[in-house]
Design a protein around this motif. Structure first.
Motif, PDB file in Angstrom:
ATOM      1  N   VAL A  87       0.815  -1.122  -0.086  1.00  0.00           N
ATOM      2  CA  VAL A  87       0.041   0.098  -0.161  1.00  0.00           C
ATOM      3  C   VAL A  87       0.894   1.174   0.185  1.00  0.00           C
ATOM      4  O   VAL A  87       1.484   1.447   1.100  1.00  0.00           O
ATOM      5  N   PRO A  88       1.062   1.959  -1.122  1.00  0.00           N
ATOM      6  CA  PRO A  88       1.449   3.194  -1.252  1.00  0.00           C
ATOM      7  C   PRO A  88       1.285   4.032   0.041  1.00  0.00           C
ATOM      8  O   PRO A  88      -0.048   4.510   0.037  1.00  0.00           O
ATOM      9  N   PRO A  89       2.227   4.771   0.690  1.00  0.00           N
ATOM     10  CA  PRO A  89       1.833   5.504   1.824  1.00  0.00           C
ATOM     11  C   PRO A  89       1.734   6.975   1.514  1.00  0.00           C
ATOM     12  O   PRO A  89       1.559   7.394   0.215  1.00  0.00           O
ATOM     13  N   ASN A  90       0.876   7.788   2.347  1.00  0.00           N
ATOM     14  CA  ASN A  90       0.688   9.351   2.234  1.00  0.00           C
ATOM     15  C   ASN A  90       1.915  10.017   2.041  1.00  0.00           C
ATOM     16  O   ASN A  90       2.970   9.881   2.847  1.00  0.00           O
ATOM     17  N   VAL A 115      15.761   3.662   1.273  1.00  0.00           N
ATOM     18  CA  VAL A 115      16.015   3.826   3.088  1.00  0.00           C
ATOM     19  C   VAL A 115      15.183   5.131   3.482  1.00  0.00           C
ATOM     20  O   VAL A 115      15.350   6.065   2.861  1.00  0.00           O
ATOM     21  N   SER A 116      14.412   4.707   4.367  1.00  0.00           N
ATOM     22  CA  SER A 116      13.732   5.541   5.229  1.00  0.00           C
ATOM     23  C   SER A 116      14.352   6.602   6.053  1.00  0.00           C
ATOM     24  O   SER A 116      15.419   6.291   6.420  1.00  0.00           O
ATOM     25  N   PHE A 122      13.032   0.233   2.131  1.00  0.00           N
ATOM     26  CA  PHE A 122      11.566   0.470   1.799  1.00  0.00           C
ATOM     27  C   PHE A 122      11.474  -0.876   0.706  1.00  0.00           C
ATOM     28  O   PHE A 122      12.454  -1.279   0.253  1.00  0.00           O
ATOM     29  N   TYR A 123      10.319  -1.405   0.662  1.00  0.00           N
ATOM     30  CA  TYR A 123      10.126  -2.344  -0.385  1.00  0.00           C
ATOM     31  C   TYR A 123      10.155  -1.947  -1.631  1.00  0.00           C
ATOM     32  O   TYR A 123       9.785  -0.773  -1.845  1.00  0.00           O
ATOM     33  N   PRO A 124      10.606  -2.840  -2.438  1.00  0.00           N
ATOM     34  CA  PRO A 124      10.990  -2.299  -3.909  1.00  0.00           C
ATOM     35  C   PRO A 124       9.679  -2.190  -4.699  1.00  0.00           C
ATOM     36  O   PRO A 124       9.616  -1.853  -5.907  1.00  0.00           O
ATOM     37  N   ALA A 125       8.363  -2.351  -4.185  1.00  0.00           N
ATOM     38  CA  ALA A 125       7.183  -2.075  -4.939  1.00  0.00           C
ATOM     39  C   ALA A 125       7.315  -0.388  -5.033  1.00  0.00           C
ATOM     40  O   ALA A 125       6.564   0.110  -5.919  1.00  0.00           O
ATOM     41  N   PHE A 126       8.001   0.194  -4.072  1.00  0.00           N
ATOM     42  CA  PHE A 126       8.517   1.672  -4.474  1.00  0.00           C
ATOM     43  C   PHE A 126       9.480   1.481  -5.580  1.00  0.00           C
ATOM     44  O   PHE A 126      10.510   0.974  -4.955  1.00  0.00           O
ATOM     45  N   GLY A 170      15.841  -8.152   5.208  1.00  0.00           N
ATOM     46  CA  GLY A 170      16.288  -9.031   3.634  1.00  0.00           C
ATOM     47  C   GLY A 170      16.448  -8.348   2.573  1.00  0.00           C
ATOM     48  O   GLY A 170      16.987  -8.913   1.710  1.00  0.00           O
ATOM     49  N   ILE A 171      15.729  -7.157   2.437  1.00  0.00           N
ATOM     50  CA  ILE A 171      15.728  -6.308   1.246  1.00  0.00           C
ATOM     51  C   ILE A 171      17.200  -5.945   0.936  1.00  0.00           C
ATOM     52  O   ILE A 171      17.612  -5.600  -0.092  1.00  0.00           O
ATOM     53  N   GLY A 172      17.778  -5.847   2.034  1.00  0.00           N
ATOM     54  CA  GLY A 172      19.299  -5.252   1.926  1.00  0.00           C
ATOM     55  C   GLY A 172      20.090  -6.291   0.914  1.00  0.00           C
ATOM     56  O   GLY A 172      20.969  -5.807   0.039  1.00  0.00           O
TER      57      GLY A 172
END
Length: 316
Positions: A87-90, A115-116, A122-126, A170-172
């Motif tokens: 779900v893309p954030p605000n 990176v937040s 961040f997940y690469p859906a972004f 694990g995204i790293g």
């Protein structure tokens, strides 16, 4: 028995070393001083171009919004994928629920490194795997433009992911394989400027490869089938081949492609459909020379046959 104990001990040690190595290698990495120095002051007028090239409204506007409401970036669109629901954030200027409190460095780390501000992946859906190819100065321009948009309260729902995809660390390791600022397609010296400009727009902010390129088992794009078309991340549909290979757009001229991006009409006067409707709406906001550059790039890249399995004909 002593030999067995030694073997078990060695395996425990190796397992521990492997876990430590994995933890170190998967750590979030932010931009260094050299990259941050390239940000510049930011220009909102230029940032508007990057905003539409990047398709920010496609994911972050309230689903179904029209007109000026598309600039209310409250998020909430559900992206249903094999890995779960993202779900893309605000990303409005609301300081609590959006990114109004972010600095330009925060936005740059999010887009170029995934990176937040709090230091999480961040997940690469972004699509930062594409945004990573952008110039830092363009991020600063985008930041300046985002500051002109409204603040909208309301936190988007969280992602819904099952194990092990809910482990962000694990995204790293995924980034080590797929995150790079290098262009996908190499061109020889002397390549016309519009092709190079189109490469930047299509491979970077436009993130065309995120939908139009087949993916491997871990969700990374197959660069050797760049823009060959793919099974849609959501549902059972397909995203078309936009190379000049078999099944692609080889019979489209550069003018045809540029016109499609502007008007939504194909050379045979069919109209844009599906998720591309919103993408085309964003492309129409760009200058004619930008659309022409994307067209020149698409006609210059290597042709590929369709990158998705042939669809079975419907039963009679």
């Amino acid at each position: 028995m002593p030999s067995l104990k030694k073997l078990v001990g060695a395996l425990v040690i190796l397992g521990g070393l492997g876990a430590v190595a994995g933890w170190v290698l998967s750590a979030p990495v932010k931009l260094g001083p050299e990259a941050l120095a390239k940000l510049g002051p930011g220009d909102a007028a230029k940032g508007k171009r990057i905003f539409y090239a990047g398709g920010c409204t496609s994911c972050h506007a309230r689903p179904g919004s029209q007109g000026d409401a598309r600039l209310e970036l409250v998020g909430g669109l559900e992206l249903k994928t094999p890995f779960g629901i993202f779900v893309p954030p605000n990303i409005s200027q609301d300081a609590k629920d959006g990114i109004g409190a972010w600095s330009v460095e925060d936005l740059s780390n999010a887009m170029l490194k995934g990176v937040s501000p709090s230091g999480e992946h961040f997940y690469p859906a972004f699509p930062y795997a594409s945004y990573a190819r952008m110039n830092p100065a363009d991020i600063a321009d985008l930041y300046a433009f985002l500051k002109t948009l409204p603040a909208v309260a309301g936190k988007a729902p969280d992602n819904s992911l099952s194990f092990p995809f809910n482990i962000r660390r694990g995204i790293g390791l995924w980034k080590l394989l797929y995150l790079s600022d290098r262009p996908v397609v190499s061109f020889p010296e002397g390549t016309p400027a519009p092709v190079m400009a189109g490469r930047y727009l299509a491979e970077g902010p436009g993130h065309c490869g995120e939908c139009h390129t087949p993916r491997d088992f871990s969700g990374g794009t197959r660069k050797n089938e760049w823009l060959a078309g793919a099974v849609a991340a959501e549902g059972s549909g397909v995203v078309p081949n936009i190379t000049s290979g078999e099944g692609g757009i080889g019979d489209w001229s550069e003018a045809d492609i540029a016109n499609y991006l502007e008007t939504g009409f194909t050379p045979v006067f069919d109209s844009v459909g599906g998720a591309m409707v919103d993408v085309q709406r964003n492309m129409a906001e760009l200058a004619p020379e930008d659309r022409a550059a994307i067209a020149a790039y698409l006609k210059a890249i290597p042709p590929h046959s369709n990158g998705y399995p042939a669809r079975k004909p419907a039963a009679n």
